[in-house]
Design a protein around this motif. Structure first.
Motif, PDB file in Angstrom:
ATOM      1  N   VAL A 133       4.697  -1.718  -3.513  1.00 13.90           N
ATOM      2  CA  VAL A 133       3.363  -2.249  -3.201  1.00 13.90           C
ATOM      3  C   VAL A 133       3.456  -3.732  -2.855  1.00 13.90           C
ATOM      4  O   VAL A 133       2.887  -4.203  -1.859  1.00 13.90           O
ATOM      5  N   MET A 134       4.204  -4.471  -3.660  1.00 15.04           N
ATOM      6  CA  MET A 134       4.384  -5.900  -3.413  1.00 15.04           C
ATOM      7  C   MET A 134       5.079  -6.153  -2.077  1.00 15.04           C
ATOM      8  O   MET A 134       4.738  -7.089  -1.344  1.00 15.04           O
ATOM      9  N   GLY A 135       6.043  -5.286  -1.737  1.00 12.35           N
ATOM     10  CA  GLY A 135       6.782  -5.466  -0.493  1.00 12.35           C
ATOM     11  C   GLY A 135       5.913  -5.304   0.728  1.00 12.35           C
ATOM     12  O   GLY A 135       6.025  -6.069   1.697  1.00 12.35           O
ATOM     13  N   ALA A 136       5.012  -4.299   0.708  1.00 15.13           N
ATOM     14  CA  ALA A 136       4.118  -4.077   1.847  1.00 15.13           C
ATOM     15  C   ALA A 136       3.156  -5.245   2.016  1.00 15.13           C
ATOM     16  O   ALA A 136       2.903  -5.707   3.142  1.00 15.13           O
ATOM     17  N   VAL A 137       2.615  -5.737   0.904  1.00 10.53           N
ATOM     18  CA  VAL A 137       1.676  -6.865   0.968  1.00 10.53           C
ATOM     19  C   VAL A 137       2.385  -8.123   1.458  1.00 10.53           C
ATOM     20  O   VAL A 137       1.885  -8.851   2.323  1.00 10.53           O
ATOM     21  N   ALA A 171      -3.706  -1.761   5.964  1.00  9.93           N
ATOM     22  CA  ALA A 171      -2.737  -2.254   4.981  1.00  9.93           C
ATOM     23  C   ALA A 171      -3.102  -1.794   3.569  1.00  9.93           C
ATOM     24  O   ALA A 171      -2.229  -1.423   2.777  1.00  9.93           O
ATOM     25  N   LEU A 172      -4.397  -1.811   3.246  1.00  9.94           N
ATOM     26  CA  LEU A 172      -4.839  -1.351   1.935  1.00  9.94           C
ATOM     27  C   LEU A 172      -4.537   0.133   1.741  1.00  9.94           C
ATOM     28  O   LEU A 172      -4.133   0.556   0.652  1.00  9.94           O
ATOM     29  N   ILE A 173      -4.728   0.919   2.801  1.00 11.77           N
ATOM     30  CA  ILE A 173      -4.414   2.348   2.713  1.00 11.77           C
ATOM     31  C   ILE A 173      -2.932   2.534   2.387  1.00 11.77           C
ATOM     32  O   ILE A 173      -2.552   3.380   1.578  1.00 11.77           O
TER      33      ILE A 173
END
Length: 448
Positions: free
Chosen positions: A298-302, A145-147
Protein backbone atom coordinates in the motif's frame (compact mmCIF):
# COMPACT_ATOMS: atom_id res chain seq x y z
CA UNK A 1 -20.87 21.27 -23.63
CA UNK A 2 -22.76 18.03 -22.90
CA UNK A 3 -24.15 17.19 -19.47
CA UNK A 4 -21.45 14.55 -18.99
CA UNK A 5 -18.74 17.13 -19.64
CA UNK A 6 -20.40 19.50 -17.17
CA UNK A 7 -20.41 16.79 -14.49
CA UNK A 8 -16.77 15.86 -15.11
CA UNK A 9 -15.59 19.47 -15.18
CA UNK A 10 -17.51 20.45 -12.06
CA UNK A 11 -16.82 19.72 -8.38
CA UNK A 12 -17.47 16.23 -6.97
CA UNK A 13 -21.00 15.89 -5.62
CA UNK A 14 -21.87 13.81 -2.56
CA UNK A 15 -23.33 11.10 -4.82
CA UNK A 16 -20.10 10.91 -6.83
CA UNK A 17 -17.95 10.69 -3.69
CA UNK A 18 -20.22 7.95 -2.32
CA UNK A 19 -19.88 5.94 -5.54
CA UNK A 20 -16.06 6.17 -5.47
CA UNK A 21 -15.94 5.24 -1.77
CA UNK A 22 -18.16 2.23 -2.43
CA UNK A 23 -15.82 1.11 -5.21
CA UNK A 24 -12.86 1.47 -2.84
CA UNK A 25 -14.53 -0.63 -0.13
CA UNK A 26 -15.53 -3.26 -2.68
CA UNK A 27 -11.94 -3.49 -3.93
CA UNK A 28 -10.78 -3.79 -0.32
CA UNK A 29 -13.08 -6.78 0.19
CA UNK A 30 -11.79 -8.21 -3.11
CA UNK A 31 -8.26 -8.13 -1.71
CA UNK A 32 -9.48 -9.90 1.43
CA UNK A 33 -11.32 -12.59 -0.54
CA UNK A 34 -8.49 -13.27 -2.99
CA UNK A 35 -5.53 -13.36 -0.59
CA UNK A 36 -7.18 -14.97 2.44
CA UNK A 37 -5.78 -18.33 1.30
CA UNK A 38 -2.23 -16.97 1.53
CA UNK A 39 -2.67 -16.57 5.29
CA UNK A 40 -4.67 -19.71 6.10
CA UNK A 41 -2.83 -21.88 3.58
CA UNK A 42 -0.19 -23.20 6.02
CA UNK A 43 -2.90 -24.30 8.47
CA UNK A 44 -4.91 -26.02 5.72
CA UNK A 45 -1.75 -27.74 4.46
CA UNK A 46 -1.03 -29.19 7.90
CA UNK A 47 -4.63 -30.23 8.55
CA UNK A 48 -5.08 -31.96 5.19
CA UNK A 49 -1.48 -33.09 4.70
CA UNK A 50 -1.00 -31.15 1.45
CA UNK A 51 2.30 -31.31 -0.42
CA UNK A 52 3.98 -28.00 -1.38
CA UNK A 53 2.96 -28.50 -5.03
CA UNK A 54 -0.71 -28.85 -4.00
CA UNK A 55 -0.38 -25.74 -1.85
CA UNK A 56 0.90 -24.00 -4.97
CA UNK A 57 -2.17 -25.17 -6.88
CA UNK A 58 -4.40 -23.88 -4.07
CA UNK A 59 -2.70 -20.48 -4.04
CA UNK A 60 -2.85 -20.22 -7.84
CA UNK A 61 -6.48 -21.30 -8.12
CA UNK A 62 -7.86 -17.93 -7.05
CA UNK A 63 -5.47 -16.13 -9.42
CA UNK A 64 -6.42 -18.46 -12.30
CA UNK A 65 -10.08 -17.71 -11.63
CA UNK A 66 -9.26 -14.01 -11.53
CA UNK A 67 -7.60 -14.21 -14.95
CA UNK A 68 -10.61 -16.06 -16.36
CA UNK A 69 -13.06 -13.53 -14.91
CA UNK A 70 -11.09 -10.53 -16.17
CA UNK A 71 -10.65 -11.97 -19.67
CA UNK A 72 -13.98 -13.65 -20.39
CA UNK A 73 -16.63 -12.29 -17.99
CA UNK A 74 -15.60 -8.66 -17.39
CA UNK A 75 -16.11 -7.64 -21.08
CA UNK A 76 -19.83 -8.30 -20.55
CA UNK A 77 -19.91 -4.99 -18.65
CA UNK A 78 -20.24 -3.21 -21.98
CA UNK A 79 -23.43 -5.20 -22.67
CA UNK A 80 -25.15 -5.59 -19.30
CA UNK A 81 -23.72 -2.56 -17.50
CA UNK A 82 -20.97 -1.90 -14.97
CA UNK A 83 -23.35 -1.90 -11.99
CA UNK A 84 -25.11 -5.15 -12.81
CA UNK A 85 -21.86 -7.02 -13.45
CA UNK A 86 -20.25 -5.63 -10.29
CA UNK A 87 -23.20 -6.73 -8.17
CA UNK A 88 -23.13 -10.16 -9.83
CA UNK A 89 -19.44 -10.38 -8.98
CA UNK A 90 -20.13 -9.56 -5.32
CA UNK A 91 -22.82 -12.24 -5.12
CA UNK A 92 -20.55 -14.81 -6.76
CA UNK A 93 -17.60 -13.92 -4.50
CA UNK A 94 -19.75 -14.25 -1.38
CA UNK A 95 -20.94 -17.68 -2.47
CA UNK A 96 -17.40 -18.73 -3.34
CA UNK A 97 -16.15 -17.76 0.13
CA UNK A 98 -19.06 -19.65 1.72
CA UNK A 99 -18.30 -22.75 -0.36
CA UNK A 100 -14.65 -22.51 0.73
CA UNK A 101 -15.71 -22.52 4.38
CA UNK A 102 -17.89 -25.59 3.76
CA UNK A 103 -15.38 -27.53 1.63
CA UNK A 104 -14.46 -30.99 2.84
CA UNK A 105 -11.56 -31.82 0.53
CA UNK A 106 -8.87 -30.29 -1.66
CA UNK A 107 -10.92 -30.43 -4.88
CA UNK A 108 -13.89 -28.63 -3.36
CA UNK A 109 -11.66 -25.92 -1.92
CA UNK A 110 -9.89 -25.35 -5.25
CA UNK A 111 -13.25 -25.15 -7.04
CA UNK A 112 -14.53 -22.59 -4.53
CA UNK A 113 -11.36 -20.52 -4.98
CA UNK A 114 -11.81 -20.58 -8.75
CA UNK A 115 -15.34 -19.19 -8.28
CA UNK A 116 -14.16 -16.46 -5.93
CA UNK A 117 -11.22 -15.62 -8.18
CA UNK A 118 -13.47 -15.28 -11.23
CA UNK A 119 -15.70 -12.89 -9.28
CA UNK A 120 -12.71 -10.85 -8.14
CA UNK A 121 -11.45 -10.73 -11.74
CA UNK A 122 -14.78 -9.27 -12.84
CA UNK A 123 -14.66 -6.58 -10.18
CA UNK A 124 -10.93 -5.88 -10.65
CA UNK A 125 -11.74 -4.92 -14.23
CA UNK A 126 -14.97 -3.02 -13.56
CA UNK A 127 -14.37 -1.14 -10.29
CA UNK A 128 -11.50 1.12 -11.51
CA UNK A 129 -13.58 1.95 -14.59
CA UNK A 130 -16.63 2.79 -12.49
CA UNK A 131 -14.55 4.94 -10.13
CA UNK A 132 -12.86 6.79 -12.98
CA UNK A 133 -16.18 7.41 -14.72
CA UNK A 134 -17.79 8.80 -11.56
CA UNK A 135 -14.85 10.96 -10.52
CA UNK A 136 -14.49 14.41 -12.05
CA UNK A 137 -11.52 15.23 -14.27
CA UNK A 138 -9.56 16.78 -11.43
CA UNK A 139 -9.93 13.79 -9.07
CA UNK A 140 -9.89 10.92 -11.57
CA UNK A 141 -6.22 9.99 -10.97
CA UNK A 142 -6.70 10.10 -7.20
CA UNK A 143 -9.83 7.95 -7.42
CA UNK A 144 -8.06 5.23 -9.42
CA UNK A 145 -5.05 5.35 -7.07
CA UNK A 146 -7.35 4.88 -4.07
CA UNK A 147 -8.95 1.86 -5.74
CA UNK A 148 -5.47 0.36 -6.17
CA UNK A 149 -4.61 0.80 -2.48
CA UNK A 150 -7.91 -0.81 -1.46
CA UNK A 151 -6.69 -4.19 -2.71
CA UNK A 152 -3.58 -4.03 -0.50
CA UNK A 153 -5.58 -2.86 2.49
CA UNK A 154 -7.88 -5.84 2.03
CA UNK A 155 -4.88 -8.16 2.16
CA UNK A 156 -3.74 -6.47 5.38
CA UNK A 157 -7.18 -6.97 6.93
CA UNK A 158 -7.15 -10.60 5.79
CA UNK A 159 -3.88 -11.15 7.63
CA UNK A 160 -5.05 -9.41 10.79
CA UNK A 161 -8.36 -11.31 10.74
CA UNK A 162 -6.50 -14.60 10.34
CA UNK A 163 -4.25 -13.88 13.31
CA UNK A 164 -7.32 -13.12 15.48
CA UNK A 165 -9.63 -15.90 14.26
CA UNK A 166 -7.34 -18.81 13.46
CA UNK A 167 -6.60 -20.12 16.94
CA UNK A 168 -10.05 -19.83 18.55
CA UNK A 169 -12.28 -20.54 15.52
CA UNK A 170 -10.18 -22.25 12.83
CA UNK A 171 -9.39 -21.38 9.23
CA UNK A 172 -12.99 -21.74 8.02
CA UNK A 173 -13.99 -18.69 10.07
CA UNK A 174 -11.83 -16.46 7.86
CA UNK A 175 -13.80 -17.48 4.77
CA UNK A 176 -17.10 -17.06 6.63
CA UNK A 177 -16.18 -13.50 7.61
CA UNK A 178 -15.25 -12.78 3.98
CA UNK A 179 -18.55 -14.22 2.75
CA UNK A 180 -20.59 -12.14 5.20
CA UNK A 181 -18.69 -8.91 4.46
CA UNK A 182 -19.09 -9.43 0.71
CA UNK A 183 -22.82 -10.15 1.11
CA UNK A 184 -23.27 -6.95 3.14
CA UNK A 185 -21.51 -5.00 0.40
CA UNK A 186 -23.83 -6.57 -2.17
CA UNK A 187 -26.77 -5.15 -0.22
CA UNK A 188 -25.14 -1.71 0.02
CA UNK A 189 -24.28 -1.75 -3.66
CA UNK A 190 -27.83 -2.74 -4.58
CA UNK A 191 -29.07 0.31 -2.68
CA UNK A 192 -26.40 2.95 -3.29
CA UNK A 193 -24.17 2.03 -6.28
CA UNK A 194 -25.36 3.91 -9.41
CA UNK A 195 -24.86 2.79 -12.99
CA UNK A 196 -22.09 4.46 -14.98
CA UNK A 197 -23.38 7.50 -16.86
CA UNK A 198 -20.80 6.86 -19.57
CA UNK A 199 -22.27 3.37 -20.07
CA UNK A 200 -25.83 4.71 -20.26
CA UNK A 201 -24.83 7.22 -22.93
CA UNK A 202 -22.54 4.93 -24.93
CA UNK A 203 -24.58 1.70 -24.85
CA UNK A 204 -28.10 3.14 -24.43
CA UNK A 205 -29.84 0.28 -22.63
CA UNK A 206 -33.60 0.31 -22.04
CA UNK A 207 -34.79 3.32 -19.99
CA UNK A 208 -31.32 4.87 -20.32
CA UNK A 209 -32.67 8.44 -20.33
CA UNK A 210 -34.82 7.93 -17.23
CA UNK A 211 -31.94 6.26 -15.38
CA UNK A 212 -29.53 9.03 -16.41
CA UNK A 213 -31.93 11.70 -15.17
CA UNK A 214 -32.31 9.98 -11.78
CA UNK A 215 -28.54 9.99 -11.40
CA UNK A 216 -28.26 13.63 -12.47
CA UNK A 217 -30.91 14.68 -9.95
CA UNK A 218 -29.05 12.82 -7.18
CA UNK A 219 -25.99 14.90 -8.09
CA UNK A 220 -27.87 18.17 -7.97
CA UNK A 221 -28.18 18.65 -11.75
CA UNK A 222 -31.31 19.26 -13.80
CA UNK A 223 -32.89 16.57 -15.94
CA UNK A 224 -32.15 16.49 -19.68
CA UNK A 225 -34.64 15.96 -22.48
CA UNK A 226 -32.47 13.60 -24.52
CA UNK A 227 -29.31 11.56 -24.21
CA UNK A 228 -26.04 13.29 -25.12
CA UNK A 229 -24.52 12.49 -28.50
CA UNK A 230 -23.01 9.01 -28.62
CA UNK A 231 -19.29 8.79 -29.33
CA UNK A 232 -17.91 5.75 -31.13
CA UNK A 233 -14.70 4.05 -30.04
CA UNK A 234 -12.45 2.72 -32.83
CA UNK A 235 -11.38 -0.41 -30.92
CA UNK A 236 -9.98 -2.16 -33.99
CA UNK A 237 -7.85 0.86 -34.81
CA UNK A 238 -6.69 1.01 -31.19
CA UNK A 239 -5.58 -2.63 -31.19
CA UNK A 240 -3.74 -2.23 -34.50
CA UNK A 241 -1.91 0.85 -33.18
CA UNK A 242 -0.30 -1.26 -30.43
CA UNK A 243 1.72 -3.12 -33.06
CA UNK A 244 2.27 -0.38 -35.63
CA UNK A 245 5.85 0.79 -36.24
CA UNK A 246 8.02 1.14 -33.16
CA UNK A 247 4.96 0.65 -30.95
CA UNK A 248 5.35 -3.10 -31.54
CA UNK A 249 8.65 -3.12 -29.62
CA UNK A 250 7.22 -0.85 -26.91
CA UNK A 251 4.22 -3.17 -26.51
CA UNK A 252 6.45 -6.23 -26.11
CA UNK A 253 8.62 -4.42 -23.55
CA UNK A 254 5.56 -3.33 -21.55
CA UNK A 255 4.15 -6.85 -21.57
CA UNK A 256 7.52 -8.23 -20.45
CA UNK A 257 7.85 -5.68 -17.64
CA UNK A 258 4.25 -6.14 -16.48
CA UNK A 259 4.53 -9.93 -16.50
CA UNK A 260 7.79 -9.71 -14.53
CA UNK A 261 6.14 -7.43 -11.98
CA UNK A 262 3.11 -9.71 -11.58
CA UNK A 263 5.29 -12.83 -11.32
CA UNK A 264 7.40 -11.47 -8.50
CA UNK A 265 4.56 -9.72 -6.68
CA UNK A 266 2.20 -12.70 -6.62
CA UNK A 267 4.97 -15.08 -5.62
CA UNK A 268 5.76 -12.93 -2.61
CA UNK A 269 2.16 -12.06 -1.69
CA UNK A 270 1.04 -15.72 -1.92
CA UNK A 271 4.01 -17.54 -0.41
CA UNK A 272 5.59 -15.17 2.16
CA UNK A 273 3.64 -16.51 5.21
CA UNK A 274 4.34 -20.14 4.24
CA UNK A 275 8.03 -19.59 3.44
CA UNK A 276 8.60 -17.77 6.73
CA UNK A 277 7.06 -20.80 8.43
CA UNK A 278 9.37 -23.10 6.44
CA UNK A 279 12.32 -20.95 7.52
CA UNK A 280 11.61 -21.78 11.16
CA UNK A 281 9.25 -19.05 12.27
CA UNK A 282 5.93 -19.63 14.01
CA UNK A 283 2.58 -19.53 12.26
CA UNK A 284 1.79 -16.17 13.85
CA UNK A 285 5.14 -14.74 12.76
CA UNK A 286 4.51 -15.94 9.20
CA UNK A 287 1.15 -14.20 9.17
CA UNK A 288 2.78 -11.03 10.52
CA UNK A 289 5.29 -11.15 7.67
CA UNK A 290 2.47 -11.40 5.14
CA UNK A 291 0.60 -8.50 6.74
CA UNK A 292 3.71 -6.30 6.70
CA UNK A 293 4.36 -7.21 3.07
CA UNK A 294 0.81 -6.11 2.15
CA UNK A 295 1.13 -2.94 4.21
CA UNK A 296 4.37 -2.15 2.41
CA UNK A 297 2.54 -2.68 -0.88
CA UNK A 298 0.00 0.00 0.00
CA UNK A 299 2.81 2.39 0.92
CA UNK A 300 4.64 1.58 -2.31
CA UNK A 301 1.68 2.45 -4.54
CA UNK A 302 1.09 5.74 -2.72
CA UNK A 303 4.80 6.66 -2.75
CA UNK A 304 5.11 5.95 -6.45
CA UNK A 305 2.07 8.13 -7.13
CA UNK A 306 3.73 11.00 -5.26
CA UNK A 307 7.15 10.55 -6.87
CA UNK A 308 5.77 10.09 -10.40
CA UNK A 309 5.02 13.82 -10.58
CA UNK A 310 8.69 14.58 -9.87
CA UNK A 311 10.60 11.74 -11.55
CA UNK A 312 10.09 10.45 -15.11
CA UNK A 313 7.85 7.33 -14.64
CA UNK A 314 9.98 4.92 -16.69
CA UNK A 315 13.14 5.84 -14.83
CA UNK A 316 11.30 5.65 -11.48
CA UNK A 317 9.81 2.23 -12.27
CA UNK A 318 13.18 0.86 -13.41
CA UNK A 319 14.63 1.98 -10.06
CA UNK A 320 11.76 0.27 -8.23
CA UNK A 321 12.42 -2.97 -10.13
CA UNK A 322 16.18 -2.88 -9.54
CA UNK A 323 15.97 -2.13 -5.84
CA UNK A 324 13.20 -4.76 -5.49
CA UNK A 325 15.59 -7.41 -6.83
CA UNK A 326 18.18 -6.37 -4.23
CA UNK A 327 15.51 -6.36 -1.51
CA UNK A 328 14.49 -9.93 -2.36
CA UNK A 329 18.12 -11.04 -2.03
CA UNK A 330 18.34 -9.13 1.26
CA UNK A 331 15.14 -10.86 2.39
CA UNK A 332 16.72 -14.24 1.68
CA UNK A 333 19.64 -13.54 4.01
CA UNK A 334 17.51 -11.95 6.75
CA UNK A 335 15.27 -14.97 7.43
CA UNK A 336 17.41 -16.01 10.39
CA UNK A 337 16.34 -12.91 12.33
CA UNK A 338 12.66 -12.19 12.98
CA UNK A 339 13.07 -8.42 13.34
CA UNK A 340 15.19 -8.14 10.18
CA UNK A 341 12.85 -10.36 8.15
CA UNK A 342 9.74 -8.41 9.15
CA UNK A 343 11.44 -5.09 8.41
CA UNK A 344 12.61 -6.23 4.99
CA UNK A 345 9.13 -7.66 4.26
CA UNK A 346 7.76 -4.10 4.35
CA UNK A 347 10.47 -2.96 1.94
CA UNK A 348 9.85 -5.86 -0.45
CA UNK A 349 6.11 -5.19 -0.51
CA UNK A 350 6.69 -1.47 -1.07
CA UNK A 351 8.99 -2.05 -4.04
CA UNK A 352 7.11 -4.90 -5.72
CA UNK A 353 3.68 -3.27 -5.59
CA UNK A 354 5.28 0.01 -6.60
CA UNK A 355 6.66 -1.72 -9.70
CA UNK A 356 3.17 -2.93 -10.63
CA UNK A 357 1.76 0.57 -10.10
CA UNK A 358 4.60 2.05 -12.14
CA UNK A 359 3.62 0.07 -15.24
CA UNK A 360 0.06 1.41 -14.88
CA UNK A 361 1.50 4.93 -14.85
CA UNK A 362 3.80 4.31 -17.83
CA UNK A 363 1.22 2.96 -20.29
CA UNK A 364 -0.70 6.25 -20.81
CA UNK A 365 2.63 7.98 -21.62
CA UNK A 366 3.54 5.48 -24.35
CA UNK A 367 0.37 5.21 -26.47
CA UNK A 368 -1.94 7.72 -28.15
CA UNK A 369 -5.16 8.59 -26.33
CA UNK A 370 -7.41 6.39 -28.47
CA UNK A 371 -5.34 3.28 -27.66
CA UNK A 372 -4.58 3.71 -23.97
CA UNK A 373 -7.51 1.79 -22.49
CA UNK A 374 -7.01 -1.06 -24.93
CA UNK A 375 -3.26 -1.12 -24.24
CA UNK A 376 -3.78 -1.33 -20.48
CA UNK A 377 -6.44 -4.05 -20.79
CA UNK A 378 -4.28 -6.24 -23.01
CA UNK A 379 -1.19 -5.72 -20.83
CA UNK A 380 -3.13 -6.72 -17.71
CA UNK A 381 -4.48 -9.82 -19.48
CA UNK A 382 -1.03 -10.96 -20.64
CA UNK A 383 0.59 -10.29 -17.25
CA UNK A 384 -1.93 -12.57 -15.50
CA UNK A 385 0.08 -15.50 -16.85
CA UNK A 386 2.90 -14.59 -14.49
CA UNK A 387 0.47 -14.12 -11.60
CA UNK A 388 -1.00 -17.60 -12.09
CA UNK A 389 2.25 -19.50 -12.73
CA UNK A 390 4.36 -17.91 -9.97
CA UNK A 391 2.67 -19.64 -6.97
CA UNK A 392 2.58 -22.95 -8.90
CA UNK A 393 6.28 -22.77 -9.75
CA UNK A 394 7.16 -21.86 -6.16
CA UNK A 395 5.22 -24.88 -4.90
CA UNK A 396 7.13 -27.25 -7.18
CA UNK A 397 10.47 -25.69 -6.14
CA UNK A 398 9.65 -26.16 -2.46
CA UNK A 399 8.59 -29.75 -3.04
CA UNK A 400 11.84 -30.37 -4.93
CA UNK A 401 13.76 -29.42 -1.79
CA UNK A 402 14.62 -25.79 -2.44
CA UNK A 403 15.18 -23.72 0.69
CA UNK A 404 13.04 -20.59 1.23
CA UNK A 405 16.20 -18.46 0.99
CA UNK A 406 16.98 -19.78 -2.48
CA UNK A 407 13.44 -19.24 -3.70
CA UNK A 408 13.51 -15.53 -2.88
CA UNK A 409 16.74 -15.26 -4.85
CA UNK A 410 15.23 -17.09 -7.83
CA UNK A 411 12.28 -14.71 -7.93
CA UNK A 412 14.64 -11.74 -7.87
CA UNK A 413 15.42 -12.66 -11.50
CA UNK A 414 12.03 -11.49 -12.89
CA UNK A 415 12.57 -8.17 -11.09
CA UNK A 416 15.90 -7.77 -12.91
CA UNK A 417 14.18 -8.60 -16.22
CA UNK A 418 11.53 -6.00 -15.44
CA UNK A 419 14.21 -3.39 -14.75
CA UNK A 420 15.95 -4.12 -18.07
CA UNK A 421 12.67 -4.01 -20.01
CA UNK A 422 11.76 -0.67 -18.42
CA UNK A 423 15.20 0.78 -19.17
CA UNK A 424 14.87 -0.26 -22.82
CA UNK A 425 11.37 1.22 -22.85
CA UNK A 426 12.79 4.50 -21.57
CA UNK A 427 15.36 4.54 -24.40
CA UNK A 428 12.55 3.92 -26.89
CA UNK A 429 10.68 6.85 -25.39
CA UNK A 430 13.72 9.09 -25.71
CA UNK A 431 14.15 8.00 -29.34
CA UNK A 432 10.52 8.82 -30.09
CA UNK A 433 10.91 12.27 -28.54
CA UNK A 434 13.99 12.87 -30.71
CA UNK A 435 12.17 11.74 -33.85
CA UNK A 436 9.24 14.05 -33.07
CA UNK A 437 11.63 16.97 -32.48
CA UNK A 438 13.24 16.38 -35.89
CA UNK A 439 9.87 16.32 -37.64
CA UNK A 440 8.82 19.75 -36.37
CA UNK A 441 11.43 21.81 -38.32
CA UNK A 442 10.54 19.91 -41.53
CA UNK A 443 6.87 20.69 -41.08
CA UNK A 444 7.64 24.31 -40.31
CA UNK A 445 9.89 24.53 -43.37
CA UNK A 446 7.17 23.13 -45.61
CA UNK A 447 4.66 25.60 -44.21
CA UNK A 448 7.01 28.47 -44.83
Amino acid sequence: MSILEQVKDGPMSRAQIRAVVLCLIMNLVDGFDLLATSFVGPTIAREWGLSPSRVGVLLSSGLAGMAFGALFIAPLADRVGRRRLTLSGLAMASLGMLFAAMSQNFGQLVASRLITGAAVGVMAASLPVLASEYANNRRRGLAVALITTGYGLGAVIAGISTSLLLSPYGWRSVFIIGSIATAVLFGLGLRFLPESMDYLVACRPRDALARLNRILVSMGHSEVGELPEKKTSPRKVAIESLFRGRNALRTVLIWLAFTSAMTTFYFASSWTPTLLLEAGMSNQQGISGGVLFSLGGVMGAVLLGVLASRVEPRRLTAIYFGVAALALVLFSVSLGSLASALLVAVLVGLLLNGSVSGINVIIPTVYPAEARATALGMAVAVSRLGAVLAPLFAGFLLEAGWAPESMFRVFAIPAVIGALATILLRREGSRRSTEEALVVPEVAKGAA
